[in-house]
Write an enzyme that holds these catalytic residues in place. Structure first.
Site, short mmCIF file in Angstrom:
data_model
loop_
_atom_site.label_atom_id
_atom_site.label_comp_id
_atom_site.label_asym_id
_atom_site.label_seq_id
_atom_site.Cartn_x
_atom_site.Cartn_y
_atom_site.Cartn_z
CB VAL A 45 30.80 47.83 27.83
CG1 VAL A 45 30.40 47.83 26.38
CG2 VAL A 45 30.99 49.24 28.35
CE LYS A 49 30.86 45.46 33.47
NZ LYS A 49 30.16 45.66 32.17
N GLY A 122 35.08 48.78 34.71
CA GLY A 122 35.58 50.06 34.22
C GLY A 122 37.03 50.26 34.61
N GLY A 490 90.99 40.85 29.51
CA GLY A 490 92.26 41.57 29.37
C GLY A 490 92.76 42.19 30.67
CB SER A 491 91.33 42.56 34.03
OG SER A 491 90.94 41.22 34.28
CE LYS A 493 88.80 37.22 33.88
NZ LYS A 493 88.92 38.27 32.88
CB SER A 561 82.18 35.85 37.05
OG SER A 561 83.45 36.15 37.55
P1 GDP Z 1 28.37 48.89 33.11
O1 GDP Z 1 29.14 49.38 31.95
O2 GDP Z 1 28.05 47.42 32.95
O3 GDP Z 1 28.97 49.18 34.44
O4 GDP Z 1 26.95 49.59 33.05
P2 GDP Z 1 26.37 50.80 33.93
O5 GDP Z 1 26.05 50.34 35.30
O6 GDP Z 1 27.25 51.99 33.78
O7 GDP Z 1 24.98 51.03 33.22
C1 GDP Z 1 24.87 51.49 31.90
C2 GDP Z 1 23.56 52.24 31.70
O8 GDP Z 1 22.48 51.34 31.89
C3 GDP Z 1 23.38 53.37 32.70
O9 GDP Z 1 22.87 54.49 32.02
C4 GDP Z 1 22.36 52.83 33.68
O10 GDP Z 1 21.55 53.82 34.24
C5 GDP Z 1 21.55 51.91 32.81
N1 GDP Z 1 20.95 50.84 33.61
C6 GDP Z 1 21.57 50.01 34.48
N2 GDP Z 1 20.70 49.15 35.04
C7 GDP Z 1 19.48 49.46 34.53
C8 GDP Z 1 18.16 48.95 34.73
O11 GDP Z 1 17.94 48.01 35.48
N3 GDP Z 1 17.18 49.50 34.00
C9 GDP Z 1 17.39 50.53 33.16
N4 GDP Z 1 16.38 51.02 32.50
N5 GDP Z 1 18.60 51.04 32.93
C10 GDP Z 1 19.65 50.53 33.62
#
Ligand code: GDP
Length: 661
Positions: A45, A49, A122, A490-491, A493, A561
């Site tokens: 997280v 992504k 997410g 008991g019906s 059958k 049944s």
């Molecule tokens: P996810 O949870 O993997 O989807 O992450 P997010 O895409 O929401 O990114 C989490 C945080 O990392 C956000 O505040 C982005 O702006 C920051 N972030 C993502 N990529 C970069 C990057 O290449 N450089 C910097 N400095 N921050 C990044």
């Protein structure tokens, strides 16, 4: 960030070279399958992504015109810094309002081809979909933030990719701007993660140093990495192989439903792999019933009729012979059938709140099959993040905990039809339902394929004896048949069935009552009264009744049944052997049955001494299409028998004398 529901449309239709229909329902069209690569974005997280996806959409011009400006403006107005992940959020929000598009699938296009992102980070079903195969990926982008390094989810997701057999992986080392684009940091992280992946049998060839936020090495090369000579993220994706077409794999056609129109039966389902043609001989597993395809129905495609269908199409087929087929059965060609087994090994990922235990019953779903199963043993447990393995002996672990990956042995109540996951992924993947939720998913390996041509030809085909049913009927003076009484305990059958037996015997007819209690003393002594056991009880009785009726006997059954579906199965079993089946509903009201209570069972049920008693704490589903209804509370036994005789005797006549006797 809410926008109108319709504004997503220009985006889909503006994707070059794609018809709108193929995008709105990607699975239903035939041609684009090979051109699309399904990818999944995974990683810890906050490692970036959503930002990377937003950036890719931006770089590939995949947003509707004006969308980026609109969001930038909205950010300005609220005094917020613009984030690329907002673009993705906006896109998903729109899709959620637009029911014609699957919310878990968004697409972008490079010069080379289309990509479908099969789930968005997410999304709360994200991990579950990945494990359960609700969304299956051809390739993966695994993100690791350079400033944080390899974290728990980086490892777990890497392991899961290997488990799911996703071999095409690019590792995006993100947020390189936060570590000053340091080659040293990049290489260290790469070495650490390669070591980990090696342990799980995954060979990631590609590590790309990127900044999703600033755009370096996503589409365009970054000026900050003169030391890096490999591809950017998008060119790495473009080098991945398209999936082997599931059309080339053996035919698997799991039955979703059987529709009956008069005498015609249409078997409906989606072809998961292979092709099917009119005239093909199919085997339906389990049980190896075979029949030839008479016709293929393509619904609502608007295309010209075809006598074949291919993987990915939802179709209906009719067969030249009527065999008993139901939801869950899987059709294949005789030369290449799936595995059929009660016991097998699987790798399983558990997400349930409660431990998965050895012993209790769970529901297992695979393709359209739903079957009770139990875990026989937990053979190995692996912590997906540390890869620590516990090899468990019989006396050790009897459960799999949340987030564990385990190698287990499973046993299903009836035969399960499947393939090994490495042979045919979609038929080698199952989920386990606990407490009505999908709580785990697994893949099957090591199953043994049997040559079913021998089984089918030597043992399983129905042998018509040399003596025909008609000859027997002529000798006996009547046809064999199944007279199926149903009704509450008991019906009346059994009394009516016995009296009917005496009457028919007096008519010089071959007749026999299959009584519920008697059958439970012997043939079905291993069955209880749960819905599953009742179902099996009825199925066995129906099979025995069929055999006896085929030998020329009028078989009278007297079983509660209670389930409509089970009685339908009994009817189908008889009808498939051309045996007349008369369902007679002994419709004595519950109050009357309870007052009679000949065996004191209602009293015991009310006192809680017996459970799952029909009418008290288990349901009775009254017939909708019984051949005859007897209001036995208003009729004497003799009157009931007379009514039955009036109705069935004319139908039991053997037919005209034939020259062959
Ligand atoms: P996810 O949870 O993997 O989807 O992450 P997010 O895409 O929401 O990114 C989490 C945080 O990392 C956000 O505040 C982005 O702006 C920051 N972030 C993502 N990529 C970069 C990057 O290449 N450089 C910097 N400095 N921050 C990044």
């Amino acid at each position: 960030m809410t926008t109108t529901a319709t504004s997503i449309q220009p985006q889909t239709s503006s994707v070059a070279g794609h018809s709108e229909s193929s995008i709105q329902n990607p699975e239903s069209s035939i041609a684009p399958e090979a051109q699309r690569l399904k990818i999944v974005f995974v990683g810890h997280v906050d490692h970036g992504k959503s930002t990377l996806i937003g950036r890719i959409f931006y770089d590939t011009n995949s947003f509707p015109d004006g969308k980026v400006e609109q969001i930038k403006k909205a950010c300005d107005a609220e005094g917020m810094e613009f984030e690329y992940s907002f673009l993705l959020d906006a896109l998903l929000e729109e899709q959620e309002q637009n029911i014609t598009i699957d919310t878990t699938q968004i697409q972008f296009r490079t010069e080379k081809r289309n990509y479908v992102i099969i789930d968005a980070p997410g999304h709360k079903e994200f991990l579950k979909n990945m494990i359960t195969g609700a969304a299956s990926a051809d390739a993966a982008v695994l993100l690791i933030a350079a400033n944080e390094g390899v974290r728990e989810q980086s490892r777990r997701h890497g392991y899961l990719l290997s488990l799911l057999g996703i071999k095409q992986v690019v590792v995006a080392v993100n947020k390189m701007d936060l570590v000053g684009w340091s080659q040293e940091k990049f290489e260290a992280l790469k070495t650490e993660y390669i070591d980990f992946l090696k342990q799980v049998g995954l060979e990631a060839k590609l590590f790309v140093p990127i900044s999703a936020r600033n755009g370096g090495n996503v589409q365009a090369r970054s000026e900050n990495t003169p030391w890096y000579t490999g591809p950017t993220i998008l060119s790495a994706l473009d080098h991945f192989q398209p999936p082997a077409s599931s059309r080339e794999l053996p035919l698997r056609f799991p039955v979703q439903d059987v529709y009956r129109f008069d005498d015609r039966r249409i078997i409906a389902g989606r072809i998961e792999s292979g092709t099917i043609k009119a005239g093909d001989k199919l085997i339906f597993s389990p049980n190896d019933k075979s029949a030839v395809v008479k016709s293929i129905e393509h619904w609502g495609t608007g295309s010209a009729p075809r006598d074949y269908a291919i993987a990915g199409e939802s179709i209906g087929i009719t067969l030249t012979e009527q065999i008993f087929v139901e939801r869950g059965h899987v059709a294949s060609h005789e030369s290449n059938p799936p595995i059929e087994a009660h016991r097998f090994k699987a790798n399983l990922f558990w997400m349930g709140k409660n431990h998965l235990q050895v012993g209790p019953r769970y529901k297992l779903k695979l393709a359209t099959q739903e079957i009770d199963c139990e875990i026989v043993s937990v053979d190995r447990v692996i912590d997906a993040s540390t890869l620590e393995t516990t090899t468990t002996g019989a006396e050790d672990r009897k459960y799999v905990a949340r987030n564990d990956v385990a190698e287990i042995t499973l046993q299903t109540r009836g035969p399960l039809v499947f393939d090994n996951h490495d042979v045919l992924p979609i038929m080698g993947r199952f989920v386990i339902v606990d407490d009505r939720n999908v709580a785990g998913g697994g893949i099957i390996f090591g199953g043994v394929y049997a040559d079913r041509r021998n089984i089918a030809s030597n043992n399983i085909y129905w042998h018509d004896g040399d003596i025909t049913a008609r000859q027997r009927a002529l000798r006996n003076g009547h046809k064999g048949a199944v007279v199926w009484f149903t009704g509450l305990s008991g019906s009346g059958k059994s009394s009516i069935a016995r009296a009917l037996e005496r009457e028919l015997f007096k008519h010089n007819m071959h007749v026999y009552v299959l009584d519920g209690d008697n059958v439970r003393h012997g043939l079905n002594s291993n069955l209880g009264f749960s819905p599953e056991d009742r179902e099996e009880n009825i199925r066995r009785v129906a099979e025995v009744a069929k055999l006896m009726a085929d030998s020329g006997v009028i078989v009278i059954t007297a079983f509660i049944s209670p389930y409509r579906k089970d009685r339908l199965v009994a009817r189908e079993i008889a009808r498939n052997s051309n045996i007349d089946f008369f369902e007679i509903y002994v419709a004595t009201p519950l109050e009357v049955c309870e007052k009679r209570d000949p065996k004191n069972l209602y009293k015991k049920a009310r006192a809680g001494e017996i459970t799952q008693f029909t009418g008290i704490d288990a349901p009775y589903e009254a017939p909708e299409n019984a051949e005859l209804i007897l209001h036995a509370d208003r009729l004497s036994v003799t009157e009931s028998v007379t009514t039955v005789l009036d109705n069935i005797l004319p139908l039991l006549a053997p037919g005209e004398a034939a020259f062959e006797i």
